[in-house]
Every structure is written in structure tokens, then in C-alpha cells.
Design an enzyme around this catalytic site. Structure first.
Site, PDB file in Angstrom:
ATOM      1  N   TYR A  21       0.767  -1.234   0.000  1.00 48.00           N
ATOM      2  CA  TYR A  21       0.000   0.000   0.000  1.00 48.00           C
ATOM      3  C   TYR A  21       0.808   1.299   0.000  1.00 48.00           C
ATOM      4  O   TYR A  21       0.666   2.123  -0.889  1.00 48.00           O
ATOM      5  CB  TYR A  21      -0.949   0.008   1.208  1.00 48.00           C
ATOM      6  CG  TYR A  21      -2.020  -1.060   1.177  1.00 48.00           C
ATOM      7  CD1 TYR A  21      -2.768  -1.279   0.039  1.00 48.00           C
ATOM      8  CD2 TYR A  21      -2.273  -1.851   2.295  1.00 48.00           C
ATOM      9  CE1 TYR A  21      -3.749  -2.254  -0.001  1.00 48.00           C
ATOM     10  CE2 TYR A  21      -3.263  -2.828   2.270  1.00 48.00           C
ATOM     11  CZ  TYR A  21      -3.998  -3.028   1.120  1.00 48.00           C
ATOM     12  OH  TYR A  21      -4.960  -3.986   1.093  1.00 48.00           O
ATOM     13  N   HIS A  86      21.523  -4.455  22.679  1.00 49.94           N
ATOM     14  CA  HIS A  86      21.296  -3.012  22.815  1.00 49.94           C
ATOM     15  C   HIS A  86      21.487  -2.384  21.438  1.00 49.94           C
ATOM     16  O   HIS A  86      22.606  -2.369  20.907  1.00 49.94           O
ATOM     17  CB  HIS A  86      22.278  -2.413  23.824  1.00 49.94           C
ATOM     18  CG  HIS A  86      21.869  -1.052  24.319  1.00 49.94           C
ATOM     19  ND1 HIS A  86      21.929   0.077  23.540  1.00 49.94           N
ATOM     20  CD2 HIS A  86      21.385  -0.645  25.531  1.00 49.94           C
ATOM     21  CE1 HIS A  86      21.520   1.119  24.242  1.00 49.94           C
ATOM     22  NE2 HIS A  86      21.177   0.709  25.455  1.00 49.94           N
ATOM     23  N   ASP A  87      20.402  -1.887  20.859  1.00 46.19           N
ATOM     24  CA  ASP A  87      20.484  -1.411  19.479  1.00 46.19           C
ATOM     25  C   ASP A  87      21.361  -0.176  19.319  1.00 46.19           C
ATOM     26  O   ASP A  87      22.127  -0.069  18.348  1.00 46.19           O
ATOM     27  CB  ASP A  87      19.088  -1.150  18.920  1.00 46.19           C
ATOM     28  CG  ASP A  87      18.258  -0.164  19.738  1.00 46.19           C
ATOM     29  OD1 ASP A  87      18.660   0.168  20.874  1.00 46.19           O
ATOM     30  OD2 ASP A  87      17.180   0.262  19.255  1.00 46.19           O
ATOM     31  N   THR A 111      22.683   9.838  25.971  1.00 42.55           N
ATOM     32  CA  THR A 111      21.992   8.606  26.318  1.00 42.55           C
ATOM     33  C   THR A 111      21.335   8.061  25.062  1.00 42.55           C
ATOM     34  O   THR A 111      21.242   8.757  24.045  1.00 42.55           O
ATOM     35  CB  THR A 111      20.934   8.856  27.413  1.00 42.55           C
ATOM     36  OG1 THR A 111      20.385   7.614  27.828  1.00 42.55           O
ATOM     37  CG2 THR A 111      19.825   9.762  26.906  1.00 42.55           C
ATOM     38  N   SER A 112      20.846   6.841  25.127  1.00 46.16           N
ATOM     39  CA  SER A 112      20.256   6.212  23.940  1.00 46.16           C
ATOM     40  C   SER A 112      19.119   7.044  23.360  1.00 46.16           C
ATOM     41  O   SER A 112      18.924   7.113  22.149  1.00 46.16           O
ATOM     42  CB  SER A 112      19.734   4.816  24.282  1.00 46.16           C
ATOM     43  OG  SER A 112      20.789   3.976  24.694  1.00 46.16           O
ATOM     44  N   HIS A 159     -30.827  10.276   8.707  1.00 44.22           N
ATOM     45  CA  HIS A 159     -31.105   8.905   9.135  1.00 44.22           C
ATOM     46  C   HIS A 159     -31.135   7.943   7.938  1.00 44.22           C
ATOM     47  O   HIS A 159     -31.724   6.871   8.000  1.00 44.22           O
ATOM     48  CB  HIS A 159     -32.430   8.806   9.911  1.00 44.22           C
ATOM     49  CG  HIS A 159     -32.645   9.921  10.879  1.00 44.22           C
ATOM     50  ND1 HIS A 159     -32.099   9.917  12.146  1.00 44.22           N
ATOM     51  CD2 HIS A 159     -33.313  11.090  10.758  1.00 44.22           C
ATOM     52  CE1 HIS A 159     -32.448  11.033  12.774  1.00 44.22           C
ATOM     53  NE2 HIS A 159     -33.162  11.763  11.945  1.00 44.22           N
ATOM     54  N   SER A 289     -16.646  -8.467  -9.421  1.00 44.78           N
ATOM     55  CA  SER A 289     -16.950  -9.695  -8.690  1.00 44.78           C
ATOM     56  C   SER A 289     -16.555 -10.889  -9.547  1.00 44.78           C
ATOM     57  O   SER A 289     -16.773 -10.885 -10.762  1.00 44.78           O
ATOM     58  CB  SER A 289     -18.447  -9.756  -8.363  1.00 44.78           C
ATOM     59  OG  SER A 289     -18.813 -11.058  -7.911  1.00 44.78           O
ATOM     60  N   ARG A 303     -11.667   0.063   0.672  1.00 40.87           N
ATOM     61  CA  ARG A 303     -10.298  -0.020   1.202  1.00 40.87           C
ATOM     62  C   ARG A 303     -10.030   1.131   2.173  1.00 40.87           C
ATOM     63  O   ARG A 303      -9.432   0.933   3.234  1.00 40.87           O
ATOM     64  CB  ARG A 303      -9.285   0.017   0.055  1.00 40.87           C
ATOM     65  CG  ARG A 303      -7.836   0.045   0.546  1.00 40.87           C
ATOM     66  CD  ARG A 303      -6.842   0.202  -0.589  1.00 40.87           C
ATOM     67  NE  ARG A 303      -6.845  -0.965  -1.449  1.00 40.87           N
ATOM     68  CZ  ARG A 303      -6.107  -1.066  -2.558  1.00 40.87           C
ATOM     69  NH1 ARG A 303      -5.346  -0.048  -2.938  1.00 40.87           N
ATOM     70  NH2 ARG A 303      -6.143  -2.158  -3.286  1.00 40.87           N
ATOM     71  N   ARG A 329      10.877   7.244  33.093  1.00 43.56           N
ATOM     72  CA  ARG A 329      10.480   6.454  31.932  1.00 43.56           C
ATOM     73  C   ARG A 329      10.504   4.969  32.263  1.00 43.56           C
ATOM     74  O   ARG A 329      11.130   4.553  33.230  1.00 43.56           O
ATOM     75  CB  ARG A 329      11.353   6.714  30.684  1.00 43.56           C
ATOM     76  CG  ARG A 329      12.735   6.103  30.593  1.00 43.56           C
ATOM     77  CD  ARG A 329      12.892   4.753  29.894  1.00 43.56           C
ATOM     78  NE  ARG A 329      12.138   4.540  28.707  1.00 43.56           N
ATOM     79  CZ  ARG A 329      12.651   4.545  27.478  1.00 43.56           C
ATOM     80  NH1 ARG A 329      13.929   4.753  27.288  1.00 43.56           N
ATOM     81  NH2 ARG A 329      11.880   4.285  26.442  1.00 43.56           N
TER      82      ARG A 329
END
Length: 484
Positions: A21, A86-87, A111-112, A159, A289, A303, A329
């Protein structure tokens, strides 16, 4: 050994949001390539600012980092992460491997979340910048549609029951008004974004204060310099280890709201397609169809509705995440955000591309619309007929009773016998209405029932819509390639 008949991509799950997509630009925005090159750029920004403020960092170290900003050894990074679990440190080591001179100063004092959160904020900002021109194009196409059909009468529905007339263009303006609000919401969310900046492990900037030997002014200047290098005007003045996860709520709520708008619009189009008044584009060789060759299913609108539900449902993620971020955190946000943030933008992206395709090719069937009006208008015109009788000297209550009886008889023909609405013929046959028979055509002219709808369309487009599109004019002619 038999040759493998299937490509690698067919052997494992891939998110349809990417494989089927979303656009290339949005897919790239949340790709590993964009993410990890941004990490390296952030380390370069940090080193440059630290050098400018007096830390012993050399031009050669910065030049070495800049020369390797793009050439990421993903295999090495994956192996490092497997060992280190640890990435960020895996990518620090991978970057240091190709920058041996700069290795001692990469990620200095950070820091990370310096790379993780700041990169997320960049991706959010850039994501909005991808979505906004697409949304503007949808609005432009719908505005053109509304202008073209500003005075074409059509049955209004409340309605989903026939109500007073409106116009096709006025109905499109109801869709446009929601999308105009979405533009303003997305712009606000983007413009409200700030940078996390250079804040250290718990947001106190203690590591940087130590690096600069207690010089608070230099720490503040470091934060400002890196923020500007990253293209942000401001940084959050206070953070924990992360920026507040309420920021994600702000961003994703605007996307969920957009999803609600698109779902409503595409549901309306699906209802109108059932009435055969309006249809989405349908290619010459398209199949509606597999079993019913006559069908023209509104699959694009379907969709959009399908994906919009996903976009709306994703809103629960940031709400839950923000509510459980303990103290400075917790890490239970990470895995969730890796999925929910990209998916929100990827989903919004394909929804807008599909809606642009729909709005560029909407087909209107005026004769069907006219037939539906003729079927209902005699009931709606009864008040006009009563007023005409009164002007001709008749009694309102007496006329009302006459029409009530005739209306019920006509309704019985429609509902019980499946016939056409013959109220007008009954009125014409009744001698009571002889004084106004010559006025019936005028009293039943559909354009006398649409009020100020055409004028509202003109004013709304001129005052609310066209000015909003001015900043996006350069991107207005872009076409979309829709994967069906």
C-alpha cells in the site's frame, strides 16, 4: 535439489502497509536506512556543537564521521546487537568501526534516547510533511468537484431517509469541511513538535554539565545548537529520559481524526454508489466480482474504510503508553511505538493516496439523481402547495387534510404495491386544487428547494478552502499510482 520457486519475500510475513500500500517516501521515512543514518547525523551534530563549545574534538574526527554517515554495515550492526542486546550501542560500535579516529567521541555524553527519541521526532515531522501535500491534493480535487456540481439538486438524507433537497456540491462541502479541519490539525501537530535535544540520561543534562565543567551556559547553548542543526526551532525545556509520550498522543490523534473523516466520506460514497447516483472510478478491464460480472463494487472506498478503522484503532496505543510511563520512563513504550507510530503514518498515507484517486474520477449520474428527486419531491412540495392554495383563497387546515389523505394513498401505492409516487397525479385529478394547477410545475421545480446551497458552496470554497491550499500549490499536480 530442486530450485527454489519462491522469492525471499514470499517466505515470511511482510506488512501489507509497506509491501502493498504505502508510498515509497513514507516507507522510507520509517525505514532502517532513514533511522540509522539519522542516528549518525545526530552524533555528527552533537560532535560539531561540542567542538564549537570547546571540547577537544578535531575537524578530522568530524570529517571522518561525515564521510561514513550513509554507509551502514547492517550485517555488522545486527551481529553487534545480537551480542550486546542493545540497538544503540550496536550502532555506536558499527559507526566506530568505520570511524576509528572519531570512535572516542561518538555519542559523547549522550543517552540512547538522544538518538532514539530525536530521530522519532524527526520522523514525525517529516511524516506530516509527506501527508499534508497529499491531503491538500484531495481537498483540491473535491473542491473542483463541489464547484462543478454546486447547483445540481439532489435528495438530502437524514437517518438515511429522504429529506429536503441539497446539492451534490453542497454535500461535497460537508466532506471538505472535515478535511479542512484535518489540515489545520496536522499543521498544528507538526508545528507544535519540539526536539528532545541534548538532555542526558534522566533529562537533567548532568553528563553534559560535567563535560563542560559546570558551565550551565554552554550546556544550554549545546542544546540550542543541536536543535537548530536538526531543523527544529525549539526543544522541550524539560524531559525525563524520553520526551513526554503525550506528544505521540497529539500526533496520532490528528491521524485518527483524519481516519474518521475519510471513513465518513467513503461510507457516503459507498451509499451513493448503491443508489447509483455517484460512483468511484472503474477501469475498463476492472472486475467487480468473480461470480457476478455486472457488479461495480466501490472497492477503493471500501479499502479506505477498512484502513481508516485500523488508523482509528491505533489511537488506543499512545493513550495507554503515556499513562504507564513511570517516573522518568519505562521501556514498555519501545516495542509498542516501533509498531504504532510508523503504522499510523503509513496507514494515513495510503488512505490519502486512495482518496485522491477516488476524488479525481468521481462519476455523477444526474438522470438517476433526478429520478430519485421526482420520486420524493411531491411529498416535500406539500407545504408549497398548501401555501399556494391559501394565497388563492383556500383554507389551510382544509387543504392540509386533503393532502394528508392523498399523501397516505400515494404512500400506500409506493410501499405496498411497489408503484411510483402518484401524489401529483392525485392532486391534479382533485377539483379542489384546480385554482393552482397552473403553478404546479413551478412549485415542483427542484431548484426552489435547495435554498442557498449554491451560494454556500461558492463562499465556502473562496473563504475557507482555496486560501488553505496556497502553501501546497507546488505539489498540486502530482498524480498517484494506485496499487489495486
Amino acid at each position: 535439489r530442486k530450485p527454489d520457486r519462491y522469492p525471499a519475500c514470499a517466505k515470511g510475513y511482510r506488512s501489507p502497509l509497506v509491501s502493498r500500500y504505502a508510498s515509497k517516501e513514507m516507507s522510507y521515512n520509517f525505514s532502517d536506512k532513514k533511522k540509522f543514518t539519522t542516528w549518525r547525523k545526530l552524533w555528527i551534530y552533537l560532535a560539531k556543537a561540542e567542538k564549537a563549545l570547546g571540547l577537544p574534538i578535531t575537524d578530522a574526527q568530524i570529517a571522518e564521521m561525515e564521510s561514513h554517515a550513509e554507509d551502514i554495515d547492517f550485517a555488522m550492526a545486527a551481529e553487534e546487537e545480537r551480542k550486546l542486546r542493545h540497538d544503540v550501542m550496536a550502532h555506536v560500535h558499527t559507526f566506530a568501526h568505520c570511524c576509528p579516529t572519531a570512535a572516542p567521541i561518538i555519542h559523547l555524553g549522550a543517552t540512547s534516547c538522544y538518538v532514539g527519541d530525536n530521530t522519532d521526532l524527526i520522523a514525525l515531522r517529516d511524516g506530516f510533511n509527506i501527508l499534508l501535500p497529499k491531503l491538500a491534493r484531495v481537498i483540491d480535487r473535491l473542491a473542483n468537484f463541489a464547484e462543478e456540481y454546486a447547483d445540481l439538486p439532489t435528495l438530502g438524507f437524514t437517518h438515511f431517509q429522504p429529506a429536503q433537497l441539497t446539492t451534490v456540491g453542497k454535500r461535497a462541502c460537508l466532506w471538505l469541511q472535515d478535511l479542512v479541519m484535518d489540515v489545520r490539525n496536522l499543521e498544528r501537530a507538526r508545528d507544535d513538535l519540539r526536539f528532545r535535544g541534548v538532555k542526558g540520561t534522566t533529562g537533567t543534562q548532568a553528563s553534559f554539565l560535567q563535560l563542560f565543567q559546570g558551565d550551565h551556559d554552554k550546556v544550554e547553548e549545546l542544546d540550542k545548537m543541536v536543535t537548530e542543526m536538526a531543523g527544529f526551532k525549539k526543544a522541550y525545556l524539560v524531559t525525563g529520559q524520553t520526551y513526554s509520550r503525550k506528544v505521540d498522543i497529539d500526533c496520532m490523534s490528528t491521524l485518527a481524526s483524519l481516519g474518521a473523516s475519510v471513513h465518513k466520506i467513503c461510507t457516503d460514497i459507498r451509499l451513493l454508489a448503491n443508489l447509483k447516483e455517484i460512483e468511484e472510478p472503474f477501469e475498463k478491464e476492472q472486475i467487480g466480482s468473480s461470480a457476478m460480472p455486472y457488479k461495480r463494487n466501490p472497492m477503493r472506498a471500501e479499502r479506505c474504510c477498512s484502513l481508516a478503522r485500523h488508523l482509528i484503532a491505533l489511537m488506543d496505543d499512545p493513550l495507554q503508553t503515556a499513562s504507564v510511563q513511570w517516573l522518568e520512563r519505562t521501556l514498555d513504550d519501545s516495542a509498542n511505538r516501533r509498531i504504532s507510530l510508523p503504522e499510523s503514518f503509513l496507514t494515513a498515507d495510503i488512505i490519502l493516496s486512495t482518496l485522491q484517486n477516488i476524488t479525481e474520477g468521481l462519476v455523477v449520474y444526474p438522470k438517476v439523481i433526478e429520478r430519485h428527486i421526482r420520486h420524493e419531491l411531491p411529498f416535500m412540495a406539500t407545504e408549497n402547495i398548501i401555501m399556494a392554495i391559501v394565497k388563492a383563497g383556500g383554507n389551510r387546515q382544509e387543504c392540509h387534510e386533503k393532502i394528508r389523505v392523498l399523501s397516505q394513498e400515494a404512500a400506500a401505492v409506493v410501499k405496498q404495491e411497489g408503484g411510483d409516487n402518484d401524489l401529483l397525479a392525485r392532486i391534479q385529478r382533485d377539483p379542489y386544487f384546480a385554482p393552482i394547477l397552473g403553478q404546479l410545475d413551478a412549485l415542483l421545480d427542484p431548484k426552489t428547494f435547495i435554498g442557498r446551497a449554491p451560494q454556500q458552496v461558492k463562499t465556502f470554497l473562496a473563504e475557507e478552502v482555496r486560501p488553505l491550499l496556497e502553501p501546497y500549490k507546488a505539489n498540486m499536480d502530482v498524480k498517484v499510482e494506485l496499487v489495486l
